[in-house]
Design an enzyme around this catalytic site. Sequence first.
Site, PDB file in Angstrom:
ATOM      1  N   CYS A 243       0.834  -1.203   0.000  1.00 16.66           N
ATOM      2  CA  CYS A 243       0.000   0.000   0.000  1.00 16.66           C
ATOM      3  C   CYS A 243       0.873   1.260   0.000  1.00 16.66           C
ATOM      4  O   CYS A 243       1.545   1.530  -0.976  1.00 16.66           O
ATOM      5  CB  CYS A 243      -0.971  -0.031   1.182  1.00 16.66           C
ATOM      6  SG  CYS A 243      -2.349   1.133   1.021  1.00 16.66           S
TER       7      CYS A 243
ATOM      8  N   GLU B  24      -2.044  -9.677   2.868  1.00 19.80           N
ATOM      9  CA  GLU B  24      -2.114 -10.181   4.250  1.00 19.80           C
ATOM     10  C   GLU B  24      -3.525 -10.136   4.812  1.00 19.80           C
ATOM     11  O   GLU B  24      -3.861 -10.845   5.776  1.00 19.80           O
ATOM     12  CB  GLU B  24      -1.149  -9.392   5.152  1.00 19.80           C
ATOM     13  CG  GLU B  24      -1.634  -8.045   5.640  1.00 19.80           C
ATOM     14  CD  GLU B  24      -1.558  -6.927   4.593  1.00 19.80           C
ATOM     15  OE1 GLU B  24      -1.984  -5.797   4.896  1.00 19.80           O
ATOM     16  OE2 GLU B  24      -1.060  -7.196   3.478  1.00 19.80           O
TER      17      GLU B  24
ATOM     18  N   HIS C 291      -3.573  -5.471  -0.371  1.00 23.32           N
ATOM     19  CA  HIS C 291      -3.184  -6.059   0.926  1.00 23.32           C
ATOM     20  C   HIS C 291      -3.362  -7.579   0.910  1.00 23.32           C
ATOM     21  O   HIS C 291      -4.397  -8.095   1.341  1.00 23.32           O
ATOM     22  CB  HIS C 291      -4.053  -5.475   2.052  1.00 23.32           C
ATOM     23  CG  HIS C 291      -3.751  -4.064   2.386  1.00 23.32           C
ATOM     24  ND1 HIS C 291      -2.836  -3.702   3.357  1.00 23.32           N
ATOM     25  CD2 HIS C 291      -4.235  -2.902   1.875  1.00 23.32           C
ATOM     26  CE1 HIS C 291      -2.779  -2.383   3.434  1.00 23.32           C
ATOM     27  NE2 HIS C 291      -3.614  -1.877   2.542  1.00 23.32           N
TER      28      HIS C 291
END
Length: 427
Positions: free
Chosen positions: A131, A254, A252
């Site tokens: 990001c 994760e 993202h």
Amino acid sequence: MVASDLSVILPRVLIVSRRSVRKNKFVDFVGEYHLDLIVGYGAVPVIVPRVSGVHMLLDSFEPIHGVLLCEGEDIDPSLYEAEVSGLSPEELEEIRRLHASDTAIDKEKDSIELRLAKLCLERNIPYLGICRGSQVLNVACGGSLYLDVEKELSKNCLVGQKVEHIDYDNYDGHRHVVKVVENTPLHHWFKDSLQEEKMDIWVNSYHHQGVKRLAERFVPMAFAPDGLIEGFYDPDAYNPEEGKFIMGLQFHPERMRKPDSEEFDYPGCPSAYQEFVKAVIGYQKKLNSSISVQKALKLDQEMDKKRKKIIRSFSLAKNIYTTGRGTHLVNESELEIGADFLQSNTALSLQQEKRLKQMGATVRNGGSYIERLKMNEEREKVAKNVMGKMSVEQLSDLMSFYHMMEQICSEVLERKLNGIVHEQLGS
């Protein structure tokens, strides 16, 4: 076991914290998903606190085997473009209102993270940007950003191409589609989840800015339907097994997990972290190998004494050469040690020998050389005037760069001299 021994065993990944307000006080935090993945794949996260002055203390965090940058506010627009993309004052005010939590510029965090990104690029330290971290990487390499994706990019798209890149009410659950570019690391990680014709995956994102002009060294890995680059990497700095990894992901991975579960949306989601840590471990091995070689170059007491005299001779000559001052304060015999060494040495390259002889020439040509230096006083004044107009951050970056180059030159020269002196004294 002492701490210095542990640093040789455990690969260290620096992660800069994000500042927030809690109970009327600032607190620093890093999302645990990042930390869990780094630890899970065998590295140690070292949190760099976002506090004033830390950008001047980054040497204290050595050794650095990898850098992961992830969360934070918008990057100061002045760092990547002089003008604000032609947006009207009304549009700028609307952006500040809609994205109030992100548009509060944090110059200290910018300074810390840009310095770390540039350090990675200079030393080839593995870098993963998620990001904001991908935006920092692009800016550090000379790229630019959209000040607001919706205002500058999406509004001109066809209905079917419009993308919602942020949903404040559904942070973890929000998804939008991206098209993966073939023959890239992202393609390799998600290949078992891709349909050959579509090459699409659904990603989690939470941003209102993004890459506008991608720095030349990078290659895109994914695009959103509105054309925004969602991932990029440096193909010349990507080989995890050899400790090479320079990459930015706008989305993202994760957070791409199924509702109320730790299971990932796709098996490839954690691959960026897995390959990044693999590169971190590889880089650590190379660094430790280099340190071991330096430690192995030990001389006996007499040889080391001679080596130090030669190094001092070149150091004195270098100071005279670069500053034009101090010839009357130097014992000429100390300079002659270096001059004699140059006369008898044939192991250096012609370019190295020419450079060292330029420094040694100040022994006999000190007077005439100083006269030449005086002619450059006007240029020095101009340089000082230019630097006088630079910001503290710019001067700090400049000083850090030349300090780093001085250290590198000193280490390389000393290694070469160690080997040369050892050969000559042993013959």
